[in-house]
Design an enzyme around this catalytic site. Sequence first.
Site, PDB file in Angstrom:
ATOM      1  N   LYS A  36       7.247  -2.269  71.775  1.00  0.00           N
ATOM      2  CA  LYS A  36       6.273  -1.597  72.829  1.00  0.00           C
ATOM      3  C   LYS A  36       5.560  -2.735  73.450  1.00  0.00           C
ATOM      4  CE  LYS A  36       2.668  -1.214  69.103  1.00  0.00           C
ATOM      5  NZ  LYS A  36       1.760  -0.083  68.531  1.00  0.00           N
ATOM      6  N   ASP A 145      21.307  -6.576  83.872  1.00  0.00           N
ATOM      7  CA  ASP A 145      20.517  -5.496  83.751  1.00  0.00           C
ATOM      8  C   ASP A 145      19.551  -5.271  84.957  1.00  0.00           C
ATOM      9  OD1 ASP A 145      19.940  -2.980  82.490  1.00  0.00           O
ATOM     10  OD2 ASP A 145      18.448  -3.924  81.284  1.00  0.00           O
TER      11      ASP A 145
END
Length: 532
Positions: A36, A145
């Site tokens: 996170k 990516d």
Amino acid sequence: MQTPSSASAESEKDSGNTYVGPWLLGRTLGQGNLAKVKLGKHFQTNEKVALKMVYNDELEDKDTWKRLQREVTILRQLHHPNIITLYQVFRVPKYTVLALEYMDTDLHSMVVKHNRLDECTTRKIFRQIVHAIDYCHLHRVAHRDLKLENILLNKDLVVKLTDFGLSNFMLDGSFLSTSCGTPHYAAPEVIQGRYYDGCDVDVWGCGILLYLMLVGEFPFEDVTISNVLSRVCKGIYTIPSFVSSSASDLIRQMLMVLPTSRIKVAEIMQHPWFIADLPTHSRLPSRTSSFSSKHRSVTFSPPDLAILFDPSITSPSSSVGQIPQPTDHSALSPSKPMSISGTESPNPDPASLCYSSYEDLYSATSWHSDMAESSGFLDPTDIPPIPSNVETLRSSLPQRHASFMNKVYNHPLSRPPAPNRLRSLRWHYGIQTAKNPIEVLRKLCEALLELGARFRPCDEESFLKENKYKVFSCITCHNSPVYLVIELFSIGPSASVIDIRFSSSDDSIKYTSSYSPMPFLEVVKQLILKIA
């Protein structure tokens, strides 16, 4: 002001405030299965950072750990105004935390808010993305990516490229094979599971980003993921009429299905749309092939954590592969920062945790001077590639996707005609032959035996990935061993290509700037004469 103290090594609570190391935790910026991201403020300087908190339990998995290790290694190597800065790496019982440069928003949020961007704004953002990618490729790093969520922005539209977890190092003469990324952004060669060049994949990603910014939806959007992948591999998409002809031309050149026909980064930077409204003196000259060996100053807490990210640091109490655990909160205190050099700071300054990287980035010795250094570069062979697969993810533009789905179901599905067959290439890599591959392999083995070579095929795990066969060999030339990697590519039902390249994988011979290429060229000449 002193460091907040508590019995907990992971977090501290003082008047309702929660700390991780020297950082006061704020709101959550993002959440994932493995980590996170939270907003952090330094307890003394109030400097804002983005704290990427990776669960230590997830790092027990070897692939996850290698991905984090590679991301830290790459961020330490790259110095560019359009690449995110890594300030600090530290460890608490529950998390391994990366303190990253904080940005106000990302490109995904901006596109969703404005539906689509005007060409002037798009050009300003796209230029910075391409400059960052060009710098990565100069340092032999393929991002792999590229997507809206990985392009961060501030209020002045300054771009920062982030999330190098799926990035990889590129070696001369080698191709990548890992299928990774998001389906809507994936290049055809990645979807098909073939070997590919990381630079070509990044160019494809830039094309998708440019289309998204100008149009507001994916070029290959369809009802199902399988249809999306099929459209990508066939190159079926349309460009709306409101996109200028110059921008459309650049998009088409970046979204070429055949990688060898795809435009290169250097050509993108010279395209008329890219350099429009750009003063002549501001246009970048042709880049050089130099590499920088200078690493960014990154602090590690506890100090033993640095050993895991730099094998050159040694400690009698720790070894690579063993994840150190902090025994008390003092290991997290900013009074004991450790630089990557492996030496402790005798007079630590808490503000240096934040501003040391700023000084590196904006000092007189900027990234332009770093590019002029050619003393060496990071050895990418220390970090092996990690296996991955293309995952089916939700659309990153859900509102546009829902609108598209309704439009498809309310009207008959219509597809534009398939593009005309591309004309055959006049240039090709390696030695092209129309002989049967089995016959080519037989002649190749006979030639190696006649030259007194020792050879073996590749291991079973990397054996013949649909269109490729590899042979490792060693031939003695003038009492010197020459190691070769010979690859046979199938480029169609009636054509094959033989590629012969030098290999330095054996410990007895290392490729250096002083190594003579003549033995290699002599061996290749003899081998070609035998199989011709």
